[in-house]
Every structure is written in C-alpha cells, then in structure tokens.
Design an enzyme around this catalytic site. Structure first.
Site, PDB file in Angstrom:
ATOM      1  N   THR A 408       0.880  -1.155  -0.070  1.00 48.23           N
ATOM      2  CA  THR A 408      -0.100   0.135  -0.136  1.00 48.23           C
ATOM      3  C   THR A 408       0.858   1.318  -0.144  1.00 48.23           C
ATOM      4  O   THR A 408       2.125   1.093   0.046  1.00 48.23           O
ATOM      5  CB  THR A 408      -0.904  -0.166   1.360  1.00 48.23           C
ATOM      6  N   GLU A 428      -3.836  -3.228  -3.130  1.00 51.09           N
ATOM      7  CA  GLU A 428      -3.733  -4.490  -2.262  1.00 51.09           C
ATOM      8  C   GLU A 428      -2.333  -4.876  -2.755  1.00 51.09           C
ATOM      9  O   GLU A 428      -1.618  -4.638  -2.062  1.00 51.09           O
ATOM     10  CB  GLU A 428      -5.021  -5.323  -2.620  1.00 51.09           C
ATOM     11  N   ASP A 450      -9.249  -9.367   0.622  1.00 53.48           N
ATOM     12  CA  ASP A 450      -9.275  -9.051   2.056  1.00 53.48           C
ATOM     13  C   ASP A 450     -10.310  -9.494   2.693  1.00 53.48           C
ATOM     14  O   ASP A 450     -10.253  -9.466   3.907  1.00 53.48           O
ATOM     15  CB  ASP A 450      -8.914  -7.524   1.879  1.00 53.48           C
ATOM     16  N   SER A 470      -6.716  -2.638   7.148  1.00 53.84           N
ATOM     17  CA  SER A 470      -5.906  -2.536   8.458  1.00 53.84           C
ATOM     18  C   SER A 470      -5.351  -1.239   8.420  1.00 53.84           C
ATOM     19  O   SER A 470      -4.693  -0.447   9.133  1.00 53.84           O
ATOM     20  CB  SER A 470      -4.690  -3.430   8.468  1.00 53.84           C
ATOM     21  N   GLY A 490       1.636  -1.757   4.697  1.00 60.96           N
ATOM     22  CA  GLY A 490       2.001  -2.928   5.261  1.00 60.96           C
ATOM     23  C   GLY A 490       0.990  -4.010   5.529  1.00 60.96           C
ATOM     24  O   GLY A 490       1.261  -4.677   6.374  1.00 60.96           O
TER      25      GLY A 490
END
Length: 593
Positions: A408, A428, A450, A470, A490
């Site tokens: 990302t 992604e 995801d 996240s 990350g």
C-alpha cells in the site's frame, strides 16, 4: 511451466523502446526530513512530494495537494496504489477545528455471495484468486478524490491532476526499489498482456535507470480532468474496466478466471463520509479511521491497554514486550468483531472503553509472552446505553489473522492555513490483480482477497460489502492543536507500525525520525511475530526471546511510514523513511535556516 507469448507485440515493443532507448531523467535527490514554515508533505516518492508542493505553491490547500500527490504516486508507485483501487483519507479542517474522514474503500460487486471464494466447500488457492478478475473490487479512489475536492478542496480535477499527467507523459527512471518489486512480481505480470507491456522486457523487469512513460494513464487522468469522476464511472473508461475484469487479456497459454463486475456496479459506487475513531492517550487526542478499516479501533484499543503502564520507567525490551502483548489482544478483538459497519454491528464503545482495556490488560504477564491465538474478549458489558449492540448468541472463536497483503502507500500533507491530510490508499498486493485496463495504463486491485474466504466471520464476502482493512491514517492533537500525523503501508502490519511509532515517539521520547527508523516488530495474534532483518540477533531480539517471543522464519522490511510533526514554535517537520522502500521525500514550503 506454461509458455508465454509476447502478447500485444506492438504495445510491448513501443513500451520497451521508450524504456531502454530514451535517456532516463536525472534522479531527484530525496531527503527524509525537512523543517520549516508553511505547507509540508512527506511521501515515499520525490515526484509525488514535488506535485503536492507545486499545488501548495499555486495557492491550493492540503486537500488539493493530497489529490495531486496521490495521482502522481499512481504513476511512480503503480504497484502499491492508483485509481484502480481505494483508500482512506483523514482530514483536519483548521477553520472548523474538525476532523472528517473519507472512505473510498473498494466494494464487492452485486454478484458476490459468501461462497464466492469457495470451491467444493473449501477456500480457493489464494494466489490464483489474486491474479484474476474475481479478486477485483469496484474501485473507489476517483470517487474519493471527487468528494475530497468538492467538499473541502479549492481546485479542480484539471488543476490537481496536471502534475501527474506531466510525470506520466515525460516518464520517470526505474529505481532500485521499483526494479526489485517488478522482479518479485515477474511471474504475475507475465500472465497479463498489459502488465507485461508496461513493466517487462522479454519477460524480465526493466533495468534500473530505464525510463517508463505511461501515455495510457496520462489519457485516463486527462479524461478525468476534463469530465470529472463521471469519466471513470461511466463511458469508455468504465467499459474498458468491465471488459478487463470479465475477460482479462492474458498471455498465450495462460487462463485466469474472470470476475462478475458490471457497469451498474461502477455507476452505483459511493464514497462514504464517516465519523473518525476518537481516542485519548497520555494527553493526546488521536483521530483515526473507522470501519471498514480496523486500523483506528485496533490502534486505540492497544494504546488504551498500554496506558495503564508507566512505560517511561521501563527498559526498551520491557516496553516492546508490553507493546507486543497489547497488539496480540487488540488483534484478537479486531479479528472477531470488526467488518463493514453497513453489514456488521460491532461493539465499538466497548472495544474503545478504558475499563475494557483494563480488563484486557489483566491478561498480560509482564514476564512471559502470551499464548498463540489469544481469545477475543467480551466488550458487550462495556457498551453504554447510547450504543446498544445485540450480543452474538455464541462467543466468537479465536481467529488468527488471515493472509493480508503488505503493499500500500501512505503520505501526509499540511498547508499554511493549518489544514492536514493523512491518506493511505492501495490496490492491495504488489501490482494488485496484475490486470492493466487496456488503453488506460492503470492496474486493477485485488482487494476482494481481503475478505475471509470462509466463515462464520464478520468479514466474509457479501454483495456491496467493503472488505475489512488495516489502514490506519492518524492525526494526533495536544491541547487542542495538531501535534503529529502518522501512517504506513504494510497490510495488517500497518496497525503495529502506527502503534509502535506512537509508543516510540510519545513514551520512549524519540524524535519522529528516530521513531520511524527504529527496528519494527509486529505481533498479530499469530504463531510468531514479524521482524525485520537482523532484529532476532540483536540485543533487543534476544531479550524478548527470553520472555518467550518467537519470530517468523523469514524477516522482511515492515512498512514505509510518513509523518508530520507540528512544533511548538509554529514550524512543521516532515518526516519519511530514511532507508525502507528506498527512502522517502520530505518537503516544506519555506525551509528553516
């Protein structure tokens, strides 16, 4: 191994000629830290930071500059982000003293069901799903930019996209990091004609110093500049996106699954303006991203747990032990409860409450690492009367964090008026699905991976649902004034990178550059923690191992953070990575002397 033909030979030859014959431009010198007055930007790309600064210097505000930087990152860092994906923007509006967030997360097509990634009742192979049209979610980035500019910006698409169009047309030199990322993804890119044409030569990554031009992406930006977001979500570009998803252009002998996206899915996509997650930590007020991102909630819960310790009086290994344990418990709750808020009603008040954090803190042994796969807690008794949420009939089982791509980008911008943007966006995996939209030069995301492939879980696929993320763009305030911003790429390690950087800066007293550069460790309630190369053999690593912490077998670089620090004398310090991802680019309008 399948044999690959040189698909779309004319396009491939043209791309390679540009890359290997034209002289590469002189590389711009990047600096990871800059201090001064006026506007500031920190990103992983020199060209993106320069684009933001150009807009600020032309009188644009932080929101205008953020869109300009993001569009340029789509050119120079196309494997991490772009208009084929989505993201989350946290904005501070100085004149209103208000924080707002924009959710432009990708959305599942209307044809999705909870069984979309199951075959004979079993989850499909993850890598095969990634490199397919089935993994592509409805992109939200352009709609998010539109909302940001229309609501809070001062410039048009035509103005803010101009710098990125220039970079796409003029080209940029392949850096060592760009070359490495391409090399690592040669196998995926070889499967697709468009990606091969843009980024490979005879099936191999373009060499360092080669020039990449992307006239297709310049065309895409040009159409958006002329017609606004409607150019992306309708008309020829939308038709090209749907065709690419349904029938991906592959190399000879390669077969990949198509998706089920429609023009109606694109036309119906909406960005969401959401309330931020608000929490307090040691005198700071933190604002982060709400669901469908889990970042804001998980970071806040972990900090609430840590707030019960006097970390300043402890050794660094003791602090890092507690940081890892707080992360473990926060991830157990994150995996059990969080998802798209339009589909899942999570007990957010309970998860964010200080008394609940105290209960979770009681599970931590200061002398021993916790068990693998710690169970989720029960936040429902900590809900208040204003946020009644029905308790599930059965307690959620412990769920390990599933595979989540670590790729990302994050950047942050401020302007002279005090407006601030902290923005994380993505496609992604490195290179997303690997599918390039023909004629338009951008990669499509694989964001649907995801989702949890099987349930029951709050994050299973459903029609129109946004997968849990996240991403954790964060803005911190102290005494009512901006103090710092922080964010990182990350995957699931975004949460721990943001959390660890805050602990480093606030509790360990590190200047932000040192807080970002410090070795990273990431515990996500799994069998072992992720570490960077050399950490396990360090004094810190050995001290933590004596407490029972275990490390993943293959160390790797974690995150690529960017931050702004608002100093008490009115200056601002922009801070980026000094080593990771090739180092970042920090700029200020008026440098301090």
């Amino acid at each position: 191994m399948p044999k690959f033909r040189r698909a779309s030979r004319a396009l491939h030859t043209c791309s390679v000629t540009l890359a290997l014959v034209l002289a590469a431009p002189v590389a711009l010198a990047k600096t990871p830290q800059a201090s001064g007055r006026g506007g500031a930007v920190a990103s992983i790309s020199e060209q993106a930071s320069q684009s933001a600064m150009a807009i600020l210097n032309r009188g644009g505000n932080a929101i205008d500059a953020a869109v300009a930087a993001a569009a340029t990152l789509g050119v120079t860092d196309p494997f991490s982000c772009g208009i084929g994906g989505g993201g989350f923007m946290v904005i501070y509006l100085a004149d209103q003293k208000r924080v707002v967030t924009i959710d432009s997360r990708e959305m599942a097509p209307a044809a999705f069901t909870p069984a979309v990634f199951l075959q004979d009742g079993m989850p499909m192979d993850f890598d095969r799903v990634v490199a397919s049209g089935a993994s592509v979610g409805v992109p939200g980035t352009v709609r998010g930019w539109h909302e940001a500019l229309q609501r809070y910006g001062s410039m048009s698409f035509k103005q803010v996209l101009a710098p990125a169009i220039g970079v796409a047309r003029q080209g940029f030199a392949v850096s060592p990091t760009f070359h490495r990322l391409t090399t690592e993804n040669e196998g995926k890119f070889r499967q697709f004609a468009g990606a091969s044409a843009l980024y490979l030569h005879d099936g191999k990554a373009l060499p360092v110093g080669a020039l990449i031009r992307n006239p297709g992406l310049a065309r895409a930006y040009g159409e958006i500049a002329a017609r606004g977001q409607g150019a992306f979500y309708g008309g020829p570009m939308a038709q090209a996106i749907i065709e690419a998803v349904l029938r991906p252009a592959t190399a000879q002998g390669v077969t990949v699954a198509g998706g089920a996206m429609t023009l109606a899915d694109l036309a119906n996509y909406e960005a969401r303006i959401r309330q931020p997650v608000h929490s307090r930590y040691r005198g700071y007020e933190l604002y982060g991203m709400a669901e469908p991102s889990s970042g804001g909630v998980a970071v806040a819960e972990a900090l609430n747990i840590l707030e019960g310790y006097d970390l300043k009086a402890m050794t660094r290994p003791q602090v890092e032990h507690l940081y890892l344990e707080a992360s473990r418990l926060a991830f157990a709750d994150r995996n059990a409860y969080l998802g798209d808020p339009e589909y899942v009603e999570a007990p957010l008040t309970g998860l964010l409450s200080k008394p609940y954090a105290a209960q979770r803190r009681g599970l931590i042994d200061a002398r021993q690492a916790g068990v693998t796969g710690s169970a989720a807690g029960d936040p429902y008794p900590f809900q208040d009367d204003r946020s009644v949420v029905l308790r599930p009939m059965a307690a959620p089982a412990a769920r390990a964090a599933r595979q989540e791509s670590a790729h990302t980008t994050h950047f942050t911008v401020a302007d002279k008026a005090g407006n601030i943007v902290s923005y994380t966006f993505t496609i992604e995996s490195w290179g997303g699905s690997g599918i390039v939209v023909p004629g338009y030069g951008f990669l499509l995301n694989n964001e649907m991976t995801d989702f949890d492939f099987s349930g029951p879980a709050p994050n299973v696929p459903e029609a129109g649902k946004r997968p849990r993320s996240s991403m954790a763009p964060t803005i911190a305030f102290k005494n009512g004034k901006p103090a710092f911003t922080i964010g990182s790429p990350g995957g699931a390690t975004i949460i721990t990178t943001v959390l660890q950087t805050i602990v480093n800066h606030v509790d360990l007293g590190m200047p932000m550059q040192q807080a970002i550069d410090a070795p990273r460790i990431s515990e996500r309630n799994g069998a072992a923690s992720s570490v960077e190369p050399g950490f396990a053999e360090s004094d810190q690593g050995r001290a933590l191992a004596l407490l029972g912490h275990r490390w993943e077998a293959t160390p790797e670089e974690i995150g690529a953070a960017n931050a702004l620090v608002f100093n008490s004398d009115g200056t601002v310090t922009a801070v980026s990575e000094s080593r990771r991802h090739g180092g970042g680019a920090a700029l200020v309008q008026h440098a301090a002397h």
